[in-house]
Scaffold this motif. Sequence first.
Motif, mmCIF file in Angstrom:
data_model
loop_
_atom_site.group_PDB
_atom_site.id
_atom_site.type_symbol
_atom_site.label_atom_id
_atom_site.label_comp_id
_atom_site.label_asym_id
_atom_site.label_seq_id
_atom_site.Cartn_x
_atom_site.Cartn_y
_atom_site.Cartn_z
ATOM 1 N N UNK A 364 21.834 52.849 33.542
ATOM 2 C CA UNK A 364 23.140 52.923 32.898
ATOM 3 C C UNK A 364 24.034 53.885 33.657
ATOM 4 N N UNK A 365 25.329 53.684 33.529
ATOM 5 C CA UNK A 365 26.284 54.650 34.061
ATOM 6 C C UNK A 365 26.155 55.954 33.280
ATOM 7 N N UNK A 366 26.788 57.001 33.773
ATOM 8 C CA UNK A 366 26.648 58.324 33.146
ATOM 9 C C UNK A 366 27.087 58.304 31.684
ATOM 10 N N UNK A 367 28.139 57.528 31.368
ATOM 11 C CA UNK A 367 28.615 57.464 29.980
ATOM 12 C C UNK A 367 27.928 56.366 29.173
ATOM 13 N N UNK A 368 26.998 55.654 29.799
ATOM 14 C CA UNK A 368 26.227 54.573 29.178
ATOM 15 C C UNK A 368 27.082 53.409 28.707
ATOM 16 N N UNK A 369 28.300 53.295 29.221
ATOM 17 C CA UNK A 369 29.128 52.146 28.891
ATOM 18 C C UNK A 369 28.805 50.944 29.772
ATOM 19 N N UNK A 370 28.273 51.190 30.971
ATOM 20 C CA UNK A 370 27.861 50.116 31.863
ATOM 21 C C UNK A 370 26.336 50.078 31.872
ATOM 22 N N UNK A 371 25.759 48.976 31.404
ATOM 23 C CA UNK A 371 24.313 48.858 31.294
ATOM 24 C C UNK A 371 23.797 47.837 32.303
ATOM 25 N N UNK A 372 22.838 48.250 33.104
ATOM 26 C CA UNK A 372 22.189 47.362 34.062
ATOM 27 C C UNK A 372 20.936 46.794 33.403
ATOM 28 N N UNK A 373 20.783 45.478 33.415
ATOM 29 C CA UNK A 373 19.657 44.873 32.713
ATOM 30 C C UNK A 373 19.096 43.691 33.487
ATOM 31 N N UNK A 374 17.856 43.343 33.138
ATOM 32 C CA UNK A 374 17.167 42.180 33.683
ATOM 33 C C UNK A 374 16.798 41.271 32.526
ATOM 34 N N UNK A 375 17.134 39.990 32.640
ATOM 35 C CA UNK A 375 16.773 39.010 31.625
ATOM 36 C C UNK A 375 15.975 37.897 32.281
ATOM 37 N N UNK A 376 14.893 37.479 31.636
ATOM 38 C CA UNK A 376 14.055 36.431 32.211
ATOM 39 C C UNK A 376 13.212 35.765 31.147
ATOM 40 N N UNK A 377 12.316 34.905 31.585
ATOM 41 C CA UNK A 377 11.437 34.187 30.674
ATOM 42 C C UNK A 377 10.349 33.485 31.453
ATOM 43 N N UNK A 378 9.654 32.558 30.809
ATOM 44 C CA UNK A 378 8.570 31.876 31.498
ATOM 45 C C UNK A 378 9.090 30.915 32.563
ATOM 46 N N UNK A 379 10.175 30.194 32.270
ATOM 47 C CA UNK A 379 10.727 29.238 33.236
ATOM 48 C C UNK A 379 11.978 29.776 33.923
ATOM 49 N N UNK A 380 12.247 31.061 33.756
ATOM 50 C CA UNK A 380 13.365 31.739 34.422
ATOM 51 C C UNK A 380 12.818 33.004 35.076
ATOM 52 N N UNK A 381 12.756 33.057 36.412
ATOM 53 C CA UNK A 381 12.176 34.230 37.084
ATOM 54 C C UNK A 381 12.920 35.530 36.828
ATOM 55 N N UNK A 382 14.175 35.451 36.359
ATOM 56 C CA UNK A 382 14.901 36.660 36.033
ATOM 57 C C UNK A 382 16.245 36.735 36.741
ATOM 58 N N UNK A 383 17.215 37.305 36.055
ATOM 59 C CA UNK A 383 18.553 37.519 36.604
ATOM 60 C C UNK A 383 19.003 38.916 36.218
ATOM 61 N N UNK A 384 19.644 39.603 37.167
ATOM 62 C CA UNK A 384 20.164 40.941 36.925
ATOM 63 C C UNK A 384 21.626 40.845 36.502
ATOM 64 N N UNK A 385 21.965 41.618 35.470
ATOM 65 C CA UNK A 385 23.319 41.628 34.928
ATOM 66 C C UNK A 385 23.792 43.066 34.734
ATOM 67 N N UNK A 386 25.138 43.214 34.655
ATOM 68 C CA UNK A 386 25.749 44.452 34.175
ATOM 69 C C UNK A 386 26.558 44.102 32.932
ATOM 70 N N UNK A 387 26.283 44.814 31.847
ATOM 71 C CA UNK A 387 27.019 44.602 30.598
ATOM 72 C C UNK A 387 27.960 45.776 30.370
ATOM 73 N N UNK A 388 29.224 45.465 30.090
ATOM 74 C CA UNK A 388 30.235 46.483 29.811
ATOM 75 C C UNK A 388 30.433 46.573 28.304
ATOM 76 N N UNK A 389 30.049 47.712 27.737
ATOM 77 C CA UNK A 389 30.152 47.876 26.282
ATOM 78 C C UNK A 389 31.600 47.785 25.799
ATOM 79 N N UNK A 390 32.547 48.304 26.619
ATOM 80 C CA UNK A 390 33.939 48.360 26.160
ATOM 81 C C UNK A 390 34.586 46.981 26.146
ATOM 82 N N UNK A 391 34.335 46.182 27.174
ATOM 83 C CA UNK A 391 34.953 44.859 27.252
ATOM 84 C C UNK A 391 34.040 43.751 26.727
#
Length: 665
Positions: A364-391
């Motif tokens: 996460x960014x210092x203020x935790x407004x920008x979150x770096x995450x990984x989402x995946x599953x059995x038939x999805x090897x995974x994708x990296x995303x950034x989620x912006x809490x404010x927008x």
Amino acid sequence: MRLVDWLAGASLLCAGVSVSAQEAATDAEGQRLAAAFGSREQVQQISISPDGSKVAMLMPAGKRGTRLVIGDRRTDEAPKSILASSGEPEQLTHCFWSTNQRIVCGIYSVASGSELLGFTRLVSLNSDGGGMKVLSARTSSRALAAMYDGGRLIDRLAEAEGGTVLMTRSFVPESTAGTLLANRTQGLGVELVNTTTLARKVVEQPRANAVDYVSDGHGSVRIMGIQSTRASGYDGNQISYSYRLPASRAWQPLSTLDLNSRAGFNPSAVDPDLNVAYGFDLNDGRKALYRVALDGSGSRELVVARPDVDVDGLLTIGRHSRVVGASFATDRREAVFFDPQLKALQGALKKALPHQPLVTFLDASADENQLLLLAGGDVEPGTYYVYDKRTRALEQVLPARPELANTVLAPVKAITFPATDGTPIPAYLTLPVGGAAKTVGAIVLPHGGPGSRDEWGFDWLSQFLAARGFAVLQPNFRGSAGYGDAWFQKNGFQSWRTAVGDVNDGGRWLVQQGIAKADKLAVLGWSYGGYAALQSAALDPALFKAIVAIAPVTDLDRLREESRLFTNFMLVDAFIGHGPHVREGSPAQNAARIQAPVLLFHGDLDRNVAVGESRFMADQLRGAGRKVDYVEFKGLDHYLNDSEARTRMLAQTDGFLRTSLKIDQ
């Protein structure tokens, strides 16, 4: 330029991988799939800058190297590679932001000689690649021992701290001949180090038997672990933890952890606002999350426990490693969030990404407004995303395995099958796309460890096998971790008859269910899984018609002796134990019982299981007149982290299985 767009325009690593037809012994489609699944993940590790504007990614460089790539989310400029390691044998292992301009990276390498010795170093550099410096302390020419441990970060501190970090340091004593300035201290301490100027200050004096320090995430070391030692100099089986009251330098007793039984509070993080330590201890024979007050009262609270599985994951986020929850694995990995915002966000992300239900917050960014995450599953090897809490915007960064974008993957189903004594054994079943009609054979795939377990999600090895038409069963046999002490038993070596018996029962179940024919059944494993694959013949030589073992343990006494010159020898010795099971439970000592053809793979720089174990196994099989093929990879360790090596291993395994099981190409 968006990072995902940049990757789409780049040449994929798998395109340059080739395997000769003689080595592969498989068809063109098998070679294509071996290259696609054998290619290493495009993102090996990722972190976000304090202001959230940039990401630092470790990505493959060539067949076994690693490069550090910086992507600026605010501009259209292409991501830039600023540092690389060859993988022969040095390797970049992880990188984190110290400031918006400064990055700290870990390097691992192996020194080969009479013994394989691993060593680590920390370096720092600017985000444009300039100003690289070694953070790990240097030893002088008077040092009486080599410094293998280059330290680890225990606190990244805040941007306002000017780029300083807390890191451990192994102090090495020096010769005092001819000088009064020699260092006489030894052991593990903690230093405050500026990542730009290298100015350093000792904040925790070294202690000879210290093995752990835990910071509160705000620059204060609150917990220390001291491991017992034996008169022989080997490590003891207990770690005694101490803690400090706020604003105090005095240590007070906290807990004692028994490394053999797992009993005792094992602290992992400190919450300075609540003034508590979070950690794990046994609750009715299973790991559970507790928190213990650090105010002198000794107050202890059970936070998360399960009656069926271990609670084994502590969830933290951001630069201060703020504790936000815990996780455990039943059929799937699940999280319990203490932070209501993150709990709601994870639920919303699961709905927004229905094919990627495994959501993990990485940074996460210092203020935790920008979150770096990984989402995946059995038939999805995974994708990296950034989620912006404010927008509330979800920005895709990169897919983990773009080379599999056009490959249809097989769903993974949680099942149970009965062991011989009636015990339900949890497992995961992966059928080829198209189901039983597309199945050409079946493979039992026991996991490594043995102190580990399989979980639901993407697995490149089982998915390759399913893509080639094999049904794959991954049993969490008794001896696996994650299900409590009763399930773990004495461990998968001392209780090998039960553990390997469960593996074999999985094979019989596949036949009974009509998923496999008896003459189309194989077993394949890596590390302990390779041990279980080979040892399966000790209980039922005729069950499996082909055996593949990758970096396997093959002789328990040899495994014991591999630790003889290291301080953990007595712990390894106790884990393996003594008695008839050592010989009876060693595949190399029972090679004559193996009837099926065997294929072995091993790297010659393996520090987990020495390469001599596979060499010995191959010799024993040949001496017994058995059929064995052995492939040794030069310059690779236990994990065979090399795209060409993995591609060859998959292609050769596929060809070996088809030939051994008499499956038409």
